[in-house]
Design a protein around this motif. Structure first.
Motif, PDB file in Angstrom:
ATOM      1  N   GLN A   1       2.430  31.288  29.933  1.00  0.00           N
ATOM      2  CA  GLN A   1       2.197  31.532  31.327  1.00  0.00           C
ATOM      3  C   GLN A   1       0.745  31.969  31.490  1.00  0.00           C
ATOM      4  O   GLN A   1       0.294  32.799  30.810  1.00  0.00           O
ATOM      5  CB  GLN A   1       3.062  32.518  32.069  1.00  0.00           C
ATOM      6  CG  GLN A   1       4.569  32.127  31.959  1.00  0.00           C
ATOM      7  CD  GLN A   1       5.456  32.907  32.742  1.00  0.00           C
ATOM      8  OE1 GLN A   1       5.349  33.318  33.957  1.00  0.00           O
ATOM      9  NE2 GLN A   1       6.519  33.332  31.952  1.00  0.00           N
ATOM     10  N   LEU A   2      -0.031  31.658  32.503  1.00  0.00           N
ATOM     11  CA  LEU A   2      -1.465  32.007  32.772  1.00  0.00           C
ATOM     12  C   LEU A   2      -1.380  32.987  33.984  1.00  0.00           C
ATOM     13  O   LEU A   2      -1.113  32.597  35.119  1.00  0.00           O
ATOM     14  CB  LEU A   2      -2.349  30.789  33.072  1.00  0.00           C
ATOM     15  CG  LEU A   2      -3.773  31.211  33.492  1.00  0.00           C
ATOM     16  CD1 LEU A   2      -4.362  32.054  32.334  1.00  0.00           C
ATOM     17  CD2 LEU A   2      -4.331  29.969  33.824  1.00  0.00           C
ATOM     18  N   ILE A   3      -1.723  34.304  33.783  1.00  0.00           N
ATOM     19  CA  ILE A   3      -1.867  35.014  34.771  1.00  0.00           C
ATOM     20  C   ILE A   3      -3.124  35.753  34.855  1.00  0.00           C
ATOM     21  O   ILE A   3      -4.143  35.882  33.714  1.00  0.00           O
ATOM     22  CB  ILE A   3      -0.818  36.451  34.863  1.00  0.00           C
ATOM     23  CG1 ILE A   3      -0.766  36.966  33.398  1.00  0.00           C
ATOM     24  CG2 ILE A   3       0.171  35.656  35.085  1.00  0.00           C
ATOM     25  CD1 ILE A   3       0.196  38.136  33.149  1.00  0.00           C
ATOM     26  N   ARG A   4      -3.903  36.499  35.774  1.00  0.00           N
ATOM     27  CA  ARG A   4      -4.960  37.032  36.103  1.00  0.00           C
ATOM     28  C   ARG A   4      -4.487  38.650  36.298  1.00  0.00           C
ATOM     29  O   ARG A   4      -3.962  38.953  37.461  1.00  0.00           O
ATOM     30  CB  ARG A   4      -6.017  36.635  36.759  1.00  0.00           C
ATOM     31  CG  ARG A   4      -6.410  35.178  36.377  1.00  0.00           C
ATOM     32  CD  ARG A   4      -7.557  34.319  37.094  1.00  0.00           C
ATOM     33  NE  ARG A   4      -7.736  32.870  36.829  1.00  0.00           N
ATOM     34  CZ  ARG A   4      -8.499  32.615  35.864  1.00  0.00           C
ATOM     35  NH1 ARG A   4      -8.943  33.771  35.020  1.00  0.00           N
ATOM     36  NH2 ARG A   4      -8.457  31.469  35.452  1.00  0.00           N
ATOM     37  N   MET A   5      -5.096  39.345  35.623  1.00  0.00           N
ATOM     38  CA  MET A   5      -4.961  40.787  35.626  1.00  0.00           C
ATOM     39  C   MET A   5      -6.254  41.643  35.941  1.00  0.00           C
ATOM     40  O   MET A   5      -7.231  41.051  35.274  1.00  0.00           O
ATOM     41  CB  MET A   5      -4.075  41.435  34.386  1.00  0.00           C
ATOM     42  CG  MET A   5      -2.828  40.820  34.264  1.00  0.00           C
ATOM     43  SD  MET A   5      -1.960  41.443  33.020  1.00  0.00           S
ATOM     44  CE  MET A   5      -1.634  43.290  33.510  1.00  0.00           C
ATOM     45  N   SER A   6      -5.879  42.669  36.642  1.00  0.00           N
ATOM     46  CA  SER A   6      -7.244  43.649  36.586  1.00  0.00           C
ATOM     47  C   SER A   6      -7.411  44.461  35.329  1.00  0.00           C
ATOM     48  O   SER A   6      -6.687  45.510  35.251  1.00  0.00           O
ATOM     49  CB  SER A   6      -7.073  44.472  37.980  1.00  0.00           C
ATOM     50  OG  SER A   6      -8.619  45.132  37.924  1.00  0.00           O
ATOM     51  N   LEU A   7      -8.170  44.465  34.357  1.00  0.00           N
ATOM     52  CA  LEU A   7      -8.162  45.326  33.259  1.00  0.00           C
ATOM     53  C   LEU A   7      -9.605  45.438  33.027  1.00  0.00           C
ATOM     54  O   LEU A   7     -10.636  44.764  33.080  1.00  0.00           O
ATOM     55  CB  LEU A   7      -7.699  44.490  32.085  1.00  0.00           C
ATOM     56  CG  LEU A   7      -6.184  43.781  32.094  1.00  0.00           C
ATOM     57  CD1 LEU A   7      -5.891  42.875  30.916  1.00  0.00           C
ATOM     58  CD2 LEU A   7      -5.200  45.101  31.891  1.00  0.00           C
ATOM     59  N   GLY A   8      -9.840  46.793  32.944  1.00  0.00           N
ATOM     60  CA  GLY A   8     -11.128  47.210  32.355  1.00  0.00           C
ATOM     61  C   GLY A   8     -12.130  47.076  33.466  1.00  0.00           C
ATOM     62  O   GLY A   8     -13.247  46.785  33.367  1.00  0.00           O
ATOM     63  N   GLY A   9     -11.876  47.334  34.852  1.00  0.00           N
ATOM     64  CA  GLY A   9     -12.591  46.988  35.771  1.00  0.00           C
ATOM     65  C   GLY A   9     -12.987  45.678  36.360  1.00  0.00           C
ATOM     66  O   GLY A   9     -13.594  45.350  37.141  1.00  0.00           O
ATOM     67  N   GLY A  10     -12.278  44.682  35.974  1.00  0.00           N
ATOM     68  CA  GLY A  10     -12.427  43.370  36.427  1.00  0.00           C
ATOM     69  C   GLY A  10     -11.252  42.457  36.173  1.00  0.00           C
ATOM     70  O   GLY A  10     -10.393  42.812  35.433  1.00  0.00           O
TER      71      GLY A  10
ATOM     72  N   ARG B   1      -8.980  39.800  34.331  1.00  0.00           N
ATOM     73  CA  ARG B   1      -9.119  39.031  33.173  1.00  0.00           C
ATOM     74  C   ARG B   1      -8.005  38.130  32.853  1.00  0.00           C
ATOM     75  O   ARG B   1      -6.897  38.387  33.258  1.00  0.00           O
ATOM     76  CB  ARG B   1      -9.328  40.067  32.003  1.00  0.00           C
ATOM     77  CG  ARG B   1     -10.819  40.846  31.870  1.00  0.00           C
ATOM     78  CD  ARG B   1     -10.731  41.971  31.036  1.00  0.00           C
ATOM     79  NE  ARG B   1      -9.893  41.830  29.459  1.00  0.00           N
ATOM     80  CZ  ARG B   1      -9.846  42.814  28.788  1.00  0.00           C
ATOM     81  NH1 ARG B   1     -10.020  44.121  29.279  1.00  0.00           N
ATOM     82  NH2 ARG B   1      -9.169  42.542  27.886  1.00  0.00           N
ATOM     83  N   PRO B   2      -8.151  36.990  32.411  1.00  0.00           N
ATOM     84  CA  PRO B   2      -7.085  36.176  32.120  1.00  0.00           C
ATOM     85  C   PRO B   2      -6.415  36.425  31.167  1.00  0.00           C
ATOM     86  O   PRO B   2      -6.936  36.913  30.062  1.00  0.00           O
ATOM     87  CB  PRO B   2      -7.791  34.440  31.807  1.00  0.00           C
ATOM     88  CG  PRO B   2      -9.104  35.014  31.221  1.00  0.00           C
ATOM     89  CD  PRO B   2      -9.513  36.266  32.000  1.00  0.00           C
ATOM     90  N   VAL B   3      -4.964  36.469  31.279  1.00  0.00           N
ATOM     91  CA  VAL B   3      -3.915  36.741  30.116  1.00  0.00           C
ATOM     92  C   VAL B   3      -3.035  35.715  30.102  1.00  0.00           C
ATOM     93  O   VAL B   3      -2.639  34.984  30.860  1.00  0.00           O
ATOM     94  CB  VAL B   3      -3.163  37.970  30.572  1.00  0.00           C
ATOM     95  CG1 VAL B   3      -2.111  38.354  29.553  1.00  0.00           C
ATOM     96  CG2 VAL B   3      -3.981  39.229  30.643  1.00  0.00           C
ATOM     97  N   LEU B   4      -2.752  35.095  28.853  1.00  0.00           N
ATOM     98  CA  LEU B   4      -1.646  34.268  28.629  1.00  0.00           C
ATOM     99  C   LEU B   4      -0.264  34.993  27.727  1.00  0.00           C
ATOM    100  O   LEU B   4      -0.670  35.839  26.977  1.00  0.00           O
ATOM    101  CB  LEU B   4      -2.162  33.166  27.588  1.00  0.00           C
ATOM    102  CG  LEU B   4      -3.269  32.253  27.927  1.00  0.00           C
ATOM    103  CD1 LEU B   4      -3.847  31.376  27.035  1.00  0.00           C
ATOM    104  CD2 LEU B   4      -2.597  31.214  29.315  1.00  0.00           C
ATOM    105  N   LEU B   5       0.708  34.628  28.117  1.00  0.00           N
ATOM    106  CA  LEU B   5       1.854  35.386  27.714  1.00  0.00           C
ATOM    107  C   LEU B   5       2.900  34.568  27.750  1.00  0.00           C
ATOM    108  O   LEU B   5       3.243  33.402  28.603  1.00  0.00           O
ATOM    109  CB  LEU B   5       2.297  36.408  28.766  1.00  0.00           C
ATOM    110  CG  LEU B   5       3.457  37.367  28.421  1.00  0.00           C
ATOM    111  CD1 LEU B   5       3.243  37.934  27.126  1.00  0.00           C
ATOM    112  CD2 LEU B   5       3.835  38.322  29.655  1.00  0.00           C
TER     113      LEU B   5
END
Length: 374
Positions: free
Chosen positions: A295-304, A306-310
């Protein structure tokens, strides 16, 4: 001339001009079938704002209702698995679960189905019943069976079909099992997305018959596939292109994300592909072939963001981060998802980046395989 007849004629003209409506038989079916009768329960209008997407009901007493039923748009008819427009006032902030597909796509698929007089058709996903009615008009009620997983949706479709004079065989059940008691069909057409073509559909299609379905993954790039079934229990065909999209069959929906893994674990390295490759429909489809359950999600990580695949079931994950002019990937779990995606996309590009309508699809009892020309 009634208002809806004028609207129907306008819809026919637009679909013919757009190239979706090509044959006189389907031209007459669309002209004779009042789409608004399949939306008597109203629809949900999307409302965008600063927060999450909301939906508000539009009922037949609203002046906007009738014209909207003849636009070439998908109209959401159910939210969160049970909620219909008549159930609420105001807005609801839950995901859609059933809709009336845009007429242009319905007609395009029926044209691509290549039916002939006397054929038996199995439709997977009755929905509002509009496409079922078009099939009945073209072939006759006794040649059409439609399967719907949701009993309430099926009941509403049955009432609408009866109101316009059609009485096809409607079945409530899991469309992925097809119609086990219905014998073999000349055509199977699915109005839902699937991760893989179910073996039951092959078994229920006569040799030489065809299956038309939208293959998808959990990155939500999907394509329409047409398959011809052989006497050996396999099927072969190709993708038709055109970025066709449907709601996934409910048994093929992705699992809940649950508790996210520690994204500071895993191994980090520079990547030859940045996440922008996932913004392109075709490249994302190729990537999805390598990791169909990610699954492709976008998370706020490290101030911006970022795309995450899980991949929830496998426990594998990917996160990508810009480091100056380059991108780095960190991936963890038993399977290195991004490494597989890099390999797949790179090999596709080395083959000349062929378009999706050149891809071939093969289905055997062991599964579904999609390949491109080399």
């Amino acid at each position: 001339m009634s208002d809806d007849k004028t609207l129907r004629e306008g819809l026919v003209d637009r679909l013919a001009s757009g190239g979706q409506l090509r044959s006189p038989e389907w031209h007459r079916a669309v002209l004779d079938t009042p789409r608004h009768e399949f939306l008597r329960g109203g629809y949900f209008r999307r409302v965008d704002g600063a927060g999450p997407t909301g939906w508000e009901p539009v009922m037949p007493d609203d002046p906007a209702w009738l014209p909207a039923t003849y636009e070439d748009d998908s109209l959401v008819t159910q939210i969160a698995g049970t909620i219909t427009p008549a159930d609420i006032q105001g807005r609801i902030f839950r995901p859609p679960t059933s809709s009336g597909t845009l007429p242009g796509l319905v007609v395009q698929m029926l044209e691509d189905l290549q039916v002939e007089e006397g054929m038996r058709v199995l439709e997977i996903g009755t929905g509002t019943g509009y496409s079922t009615a078009l099939l009945c008009h073209r072939l006759g009620d006794d040649r059409v069976t439609s399967v719907e997983v949701d009993a309430d949706v099926s009941a509403r479709a049955r009432a609408a079909l009866g109101a316009v004079g059609h009485l096809p065989r409607l079945v409530v059940g899991d469309g992925l099992t097809g119609d086990p008691g219905g014998g073999r069909y000349d055509r199977i057409v699915a109005t839902c997305g699937i991760l893989a073509v179910p073996p039951a559909w092959l078994a229920q299609t006569r040799p030489g018959g065809q299956i038309l379905a939208t293959v998808c993954g959990w990155m939500y790039s999907s394509e329409l596939a047409r398959l011809t079934v052989g006497s050996d229990g396999t099927a072969h065909g190709r993708l038709l292109g055109g970025q066709v999209s449907f709601m996934l069959a409910r048994p093929h929906l992705p699992p809940p994300l649950g508790v996210l893994p520690d994204l500071d674990d895993g191994e980090e390295r520079e990547t030859v592909l940045g996440p922008d490759v996932l913004d392109n429909w075709t490249t994302r489809f190729v990537a999805q072939l390598a990791a169909p359950r990610a699954q492709l999600i976008r998370m706020s990580l490290g101030g911006g963001a970022r795309p995450v695949l899980l991949d929830v079931d496998a426990g594998s994950w990917v996160t990508l981060r810009r480091d100056g002019a380059r991108w780095t990937v960190r991936q963890g779990g038993p399977d290195h998802l991004w490494s597989r995606i890099e390999d797949h996309v790179t090999r596709w590009r080395r083959s000349g980046s062929p378009a999706l309508d050149r891809f071939r699809i093969t289905v055997t009892p062991d599964g579904t395989a999609i390949t491109w020309p080399h």
